[in-house]
Design a protein around this motif. Structure first.
Motif, PDB file in Angstrom:
ATOM      1  N   PHE A  11       0.852  -1.177   0.000  1.00 57.27           N
ATOM      2  CA  PHE A  11       0.000   0.000   0.000  1.00 57.27           C
ATOM      3  C   PHE A  11       0.894   1.235   0.000  1.00 57.27           C
ATOM      4  N   ILE A  12       0.849   1.986  -1.088  1.00 60.30           N
ATOM      5  CA  ILE A  12       1.541   3.276  -1.133  1.00 60.30           C
ATOM      6  C   ILE A  12       0.537   4.296  -0.635  1.00 60.30           C
ATOM      7  N   GLN A  13       0.863   4.936   0.475  1.00 59.63           N
ATOM      8  CA  GLN A  13      -0.073   5.844   1.120  1.00 59.63           C
ATOM      9  C   GLN A  13       0.255   7.290   0.759  1.00 59.63           C
ATOM     10  N   GLY A  14      -0.775   8.092   0.615  1.00 60.18           N
ATOM     11  CA  GLY A  14      -0.608   9.498   0.250  1.00 60.18           C
ATOM     12  C   GLY A  14      -0.246  10.384   1.418  1.00 60.18           C
ATOM     13  N   ILE A  15       0.601   9.870   2.286  1.00 59.95           N
ATOM     14  CA  ILE A  15       1.110  10.600   3.454  1.00 59.95           C
ATOM     15  C   ILE A  15       2.626  10.477   3.445  1.00 59.95           C
ATOM     16  N   VAL A  83       6.842   1.905  -9.484  1.00 56.61           N
ATOM     17  CA  VAL A  83       5.906   2.349  -8.451  1.00 56.61           C
ATOM     18  C   VAL A  83       6.579   2.451  -7.088  1.00 56.61           C
ATOM     19  N   LEU A  84       7.488   1.531  -6.790  1.00 56.62           N
ATOM     20  CA  LEU A  84       8.191   1.620  -5.499  1.00 56.62           C
ATOM     21  C   LEU A  84       9.127   2.819  -5.466  1.00 56.62           C
ATOM     22  N   ASN A  85       9.777   3.103  -6.587  1.00 55.74           N
ATOM     23  CA  ASN A  85      10.638   4.284  -6.646  1.00 55.74           C
ATOM     24  C   ASN A  85       9.826   5.573  -6.609  1.00 55.74           C
ATOM     25  N   PHE A  86       8.625   5.569  -7.162  1.00 55.80           N
ATOM     26  CA  PHE A  86       7.733   6.723  -7.051  1.00 55.80           C
ATOM     27  C   PHE A  86       7.483   7.025  -5.573  1.00 55.80           C
ATOM     28  N   ALA A  87       7.158   5.993  -4.812  1.00 53.19           N
ATOM     29  CA  ALA A  87       6.914   6.176  -3.384  1.00 53.19           C
ATOM     30  C   ALA A  87       8.167   6.682  -2.678  1.00 53.19           C
ATOM     31  N   LYS A  88       9.296   6.081  -2.976  1.00 48.59           N
ATOM     32  CA  LYS A  88      10.557   6.477  -2.339  1.00 48.59           C
ATOM     33  C   LYS A  88      10.933   7.913  -2.708  1.00 48.59           C
TER      34      LYS A  88
END
Length: 108
Positions: A11-15, A83-88
């Motif tokens: 879950f990539i959270q918008g926080i 997607v994981l790098n977007f979150a990072k």
């Protein structure tokens, strides 16, 4: 963050890690839209009109999230990394979990 190999969904959270709400407000839909081409059976005519079952925007407890399924990694490792790098890169919180279906509504 290293994702455990047995984790089925991320879950990539918008926080952010500082507790700020990530902007723009439609970031989850935009990210899932970019990932819509990655799906079981590959791209088909009209598939750009729906989200991939491997990357779904949602809201949990009032927080925008994108649920990313591990099958995306097996199908397209570069998309998983994206997607994981977007979150990072955006300092977003990530949770490893499994989204459970809603409980059936009791009748009567």
């Amino acid at each position: 963050m290293a994702i455990q190999p047995d984790t089925r969904e991320v879950f990539i959270q918008g926080i952010t890690h500082e507790g700020r709400t990530f902007r723009p407000s439609d970031w989850a839909e935009r990210l899932a839209g970019v990932m819509s081409q990655f799906r079981p059976g590959g791209t088909r005519p009209g598939s750009h009109l729906s989200y991939s079952p491997w990357c779904i925007p949602t809201t949990l407890n009032g927080v925008k999230c994108v649920v990313v399924h591990r099958d995306l990694q097996a199908h397209e490792p570069m998309a998983w990394d994206f997607v994981l790098n977007f979150a990072k890169d955006n300092n977003l919180q990530i949770a490893e979990a499994c989204l459970l279906p809603d409980a059936p509504t009791p009748k009567g």
